[in-house]
Design an enzyme around this catalytic site. Structure first.
Site, PDB file in Angstrom:
ATOM      1  CD  GLU A 151      10.623   5.431  -2.972  1.00 56.76           C
ATOM      2  OE1 GLU A 151       9.402   5.559  -2.742  1.00 56.76           O
ATOM      3  OE2 GLU A 151      11.344   4.599  -2.382  1.00 56.76           O
ATOM      4  CD  GLU A 201       6.736   3.385   5.126  1.00 60.54           C
ATOM      5  OE1 GLU A 201       7.980   3.516   5.160  1.00 60.54           O
ATOM      6  OE2 GLU A 201       6.075   3.485   4.075  1.00 60.54           O
ATOM      7  CB  SER A 241       3.093   8.998   0.260  1.00 62.98           C
ATOM      8  OG  SER A 241       3.719   9.691  -0.786  1.00 62.98           O
ATOM      9  CG  HIS A 281       4.880   7.707   5.589  1.00 59.98           C
ATOM     10  ND1 HIS A 281       5.929   6.985   5.062  1.00 59.98           N
ATOM     11  CD2 HIS A 281       3.864   7.598   4.690  1.00 59.98           C
ATOM     12  CE1 HIS A 281       5.556   6.463   3.905  1.00 59.98           C
ATOM     13  NE2 HIS A 281       4.306   6.822   3.664  1.00 59.98           N
TER      14      HIS A 281
END
Length: 401
Positions: free
Chosen positions: A275, A196, A42, A146
């Site tokens: 975020e 992740e 991303s 992701h």
């Protein structure tokens, strides 16, 4: 003592199995530093350019290495990074690649630290401040870019804000990650993992909020301290610029509705960190949201700022966000990352140091977070390339006591 005598570059694997650039820097006194560049999935529109690993290595060997060997001193980070920029000759490292530049930059810093016999965070000008440590943000449920067939929101994060020490914070994040897995199993929801290491079940955002909230409450009761909740919305990936709306699986929201949605989530879940809640070009919307909820949470710009001082300065002028995500590979060198942190600090913005989705075992960001007294560091929660950073934080804290 720190004169660079050799720079070696090679391809190594990142956590997605893709090739990335690793650099070794050697000095005349035997100092040695090694670092590897991460890679994002991303990515912001304005990031420095990552070139294919083979091309980046070839270009760096031709253009950068001759400027460094016998000319640069690893103990002078600004000199090393200025020579890298001069060798590239562009604003975005599109010639030698930000991946080769950041690997060399970080390796030089490690070589300088090695000559001094000091840990990297001290060489970078920092000190471990006991209870005031970077709180690890652990990604426990993920989707977006992701993972596939998962949540629209890219990352559901936990932040052990009440942890008394680094080790307790790290293990609390791991415990929440494990509790999420147990809850999914109890509910008969199969789940793999995203890039992740976060769980990526086929559930919607509302289910993910309930799931993570339940897991956090369970672990809080066990560890006896507060664990906060955060998000990486990665809204630029949801935004349809032509239609002017954010496209979720079950609805669309215009900009005002997106601001209301995020503000409501901050209130409902007492979010400590949000975020990229809005598109990467919408400073005005970021400013409106920050005005509404910025007193109670961090509104962090990642794609908005891309560790770039020019974009951060624009955000500061407009009051957009109150924190910046720091990713050295996003801008190309440690010096550029430090400049962004310094500008943020002077203007009352917090800096959050972050990993990337395609990571390596390199631990530089753990030292950078400590060196700059960052309130948070994004590392993920599990996976060897993630635990490398977390375990390094534990070592830093242990060595400092």
């Amino acid at each position: 003592m720190t004169l660079v005598t050799d720079v070696r570059l090679r391809r190594v694997l990142d956590s997605r199995g893709n090739p990335t650039v690793e650099a070794d820097v050697l000095t005349e006194s035997g100092g040695f530093g090694r670092a590897a560049a991460p890679s994002g999935a991303s990515t912001g529109e304005y990031e420095a350019i990552e070139r294919p690993a083979n091309e980046a290595i070839a270009a760096a060997r031709e253009r950068a290495v001759p400027r460094l060997v016998g000319e640069a001193y690893a103990g002078n980070q600004r000199e090393v990074d200025a020579l890298l920029r001069a060798a590239d000759g562009t604003d975005d490292f599109s010639e030698i690649g930000a991946n080769s530049a950041v690997a060399i930059s970080m390796a030089a810093a490690k070589a300088g630290a090695d000559v001094l016999g000091a840990p990297l965070f001290q060489h970078l000008g920092g000190a471990f401040r006991g209870e005031n440590f970077p709180i690890p943000l652990g990604n426990v449920v993920g989707g977006g870019e992701h993972a596939t067939d998962a949540t629209d929101i890219q990352e559901f994060l936990v932040a052990p804000v009440g942890a008394p020490n680094v080790a307790d914070a790290v293990f609390a994040n791991a415990a929440v990650h494990g509790e999420v897995a147990d809850l999914l199993e109890e509910r008969g929801v199969p789940s793999g993992k995203g890039d992740e290491g976060a769980w990526a079940p086929s559930i919607d955002d509302a289910e993910a909020f309930e799931l993570v909230e339940h897991a956090v409450e369970t672990v809080e009761a066990d560890v006896g301290f507060e664990i906060g909740f955060g998000l990486d919305v990665a809204a630029a990936e949801l935004y349809d610029a032509d239609a002017g709306v954010y496209e979720y699986s079950d609805t669309t929201r215009d900009t005002d509705e997106q601001i209301d949605y995020i503000a409501d989530l901050v209130a409902e879940y007492d979010l400590v960190y949000v975020e990229d809640p809005l598109d990467e070009n919408d400073y005005e919307a970021f400013a409106e949201l920050t005005d509404r909820v910025g007193e109670r949470t961090l509104i962090c710009g990642d794609d908005l700022f891309v560790t770039n001082t020019d974009r951060l300065a624009e955000g500061i002028e407009q009051g957009a966000a109150n924190s910046i995500l720091i990713k050295p590979n996003q801008i190309g060198t440690l010096t550029d990352a430090f400049d962004a942190i310094e500008l943020a600090t002077r203007n009352g913005y917090e800096s959050v140091v972050s990993h990337r989705s395609g990571e390596t075992e390199d631990t530089t960001i753990a030292h950078l977070a400590v060196a700059t007294d960052a309130p948070y560091v994004k590392t993920g929660a599990v996976g060897g390339e993630r635990t490398a950073k977390l375990n390094e934080l534990i070592r830093i804290a242990d060595d400092a006591t």
